[in-house]
Design a protein around this motif. Sequence first.
Motif, PDB file in Angstrom:
ATOM      1  N   GLU A 148      20.316  19.087 -19.956  1.00 37.96           N
ATOM      2  CA  GLU A 148      20.448  18.637 -18.576  1.00 37.96           C
ATOM      3  C   GLU A 148      21.287  19.622 -17.768  1.00 37.96           C
ATOM      4  N   ALA A 149      20.895  19.788 -16.512  1.00 33.33           N
ATOM      5  CA  ALA A 149      21.687  20.623 -15.611  1.00 33.33           C
ATOM      6  C   ALA A 149      22.877  19.870 -15.051  1.00 33.33           C
ATOM      7  N   TYR A 150      22.791  18.561 -14.994  1.00 35.24           N
ATOM      8  CA  TYR A 150      23.898  17.727 -14.520  1.00 35.24           C
ATOM      9  C   TYR A 150      24.019  16.522 -15.430  1.00 35.24           C
ATOM     10  N   TYR A 184      20.301  14.671 -14.946  1.00 34.89           N
ATOM     11  CA  TYR A 184      18.953  15.147 -14.650  1.00 34.89           C
ATOM     12  C   TYR A 184      18.841  16.595 -15.080  1.00 34.89           C
ATOM     13  N   GLY A 185      17.596  16.976 -15.393  1.00 31.65           N
ATOM     14  CA  GLY A 185      17.341  18.358 -15.789  1.00 31.65           C
ATOM     15  C   GLY A 185      17.196  19.281 -14.609  1.00 31.65           C
ATOM     16  N   LEU A 210      23.646  10.551  -6.800  1.00 29.48           N
ATOM     17  CA  LEU A 210      23.023  11.038  -5.577  1.00 29.48           C
ATOM     18  C   LEU A 210      23.958  11.950  -4.793  1.00 29.48           C
ATOM     19  N   LEU A 211      25.244  11.600  -4.730  1.00 28.58           N
ATOM     20  CA  LEU A 211      26.200  12.431  -4.004  1.00 28.58           C
ATOM     21  C   LEU A 211      26.395  13.780  -4.692  1.00 28.58           C
ATOM     22  N   ASP A 212      26.480  13.781  -6.023  1.00 24.52           N
ATOM     23  CA  ASP A 212      26.636  15.047  -6.743  1.00 24.52           C
ATOM     24  C   ASP A 212      25.398  15.927  -6.596  1.00 24.52           C
ATOM     25  N   ALA A 213      24.206  15.303  -6.582  1.00 23.72           N
ATOM     26  CA  ALA A 213      22.987  16.087  -6.386  1.00 23.72           C
ATOM     27  C   ALA A 213      22.953  16.705  -5.002  1.00 23.72           C
ATOM     28  N   ALA A 214      23.432  15.974  -3.985  1.00 21.18           N
ATOM     29  CA  ALA A 214      23.486  16.543  -2.634  1.00 21.18           C
ATOM     30  C   ALA A 214      24.466  17.710  -2.565  1.00 21.18           C
TER      31      ALA A 214
END
Length: 411
Positions: free
Chosen positions: A51-53, A71-72, A181-185
């Motif tokens: 996973e990337a995160y 998520y990858g 969601l916040l970390d992905a943003a």
Amino acid sequence: MSLREASCYTLTLSPAAKDPAVVELLESFGPPTKGKETPRYARVKERREDEAYSAAVYDVLTGARLSSAGYGAEKGKRRRLQLHGPDEDIPFEFTGKINSEWSFQFEGNKYRWTREVYGKDYICSIDRKPDPRVEICLARDSDRNNPGRLQILHYNIDRFPDEIKDLRGLETLLVTSLLCLLDAADDRSTSLAVVRPGKTGLSPSPKESIPVPPPPPPRVISEEDFEPENPNEIVVRVNSNVDDHIARAVNLLEDPNILFIVIRTRTAEATQRALEVSLGVTRFRHREELADLHQYVIEEEVPVSKRTVRPGPKVIKLDPEPTRVDSPQRSLSGKSAKRWTPPPNIAIYLSTIKLPDLEPGRREHRATQPATAPPAQRPTPSPSQSQPSSTDPSTPSSKSRTSSFGKLFKH
């Protein structure tokens, strides 16, 4: 930042000063008071090979591992979401059509995280189709002046005692999914940052010269920049983003106080984009099983500029007109015909109710009415006078273009 209910249960995001991978969530029952909030959860970023995160949420009081997410690829449509103690996999995937929307299922219920294109708030609602959604959580990311916060609306959750039984599990999933969601943003904004070129990717040496890009050309300010735009109007231009206009139109029509919206153009090149916006709104409402809209397409008159321009000297052309290499477009009868171009100013009305004044027959009837003299004072033409044809240059061509364009793009 102010949320809707200051007295609701609120969690404030507080990044740890010593470890950047840790974010504490401080709980408060009422308006936040600095220094008196206690940590309730802690989000810790972890590393996984596939996973990337990857991150996990812990209980600060007991140190128990409550949940995890990852998520990858940031652009993937599915992400990992798990509850621990005991372990349970929660489906978490992207379900948005126009706006950003992520959904997860828990205890047979479907929860949706949505964020508007022009808004900053994250809203989580329980999906109860065919009934309307019910908001159970509000959140907002941190900015320069205020930290991020998450507010759980328990007064709405208590309305479903039979559907929602594991309240602590649902609260943990709300916290974990929102932080994901916040970390992905944040990762998306970091990846879009511009990195200066260098040999090793580090800071360049003093001897290395970094090429300076040329300054952008000065922007030409036109009258459209100072043209006021009504709240229920959308002006589509050549370089406009169609998806943004569709999202704004859908959000406007969701307001029960707005009965219709207007999609306008100022150039002929933007007509196709305006039609794409109208078609996108219609398709979205059809997929969501919403009521159909009434569509009216009108060609508006070109506004006359208020500035007075002095007439220049009259130029007499003595040179013959150059001959064109390309041949004119020919019709089915073999005669040459000019290529049709859409009008520059059109207005597409999308209405939830019928607008009788915009019906094609009503518009043509009103257009043929005299503007100054009443019907009794109008002179009757003699039989010898012939009616002007549509190709006569003395006849105004706006009426014929209005009727033909309205019939061509009639909904």
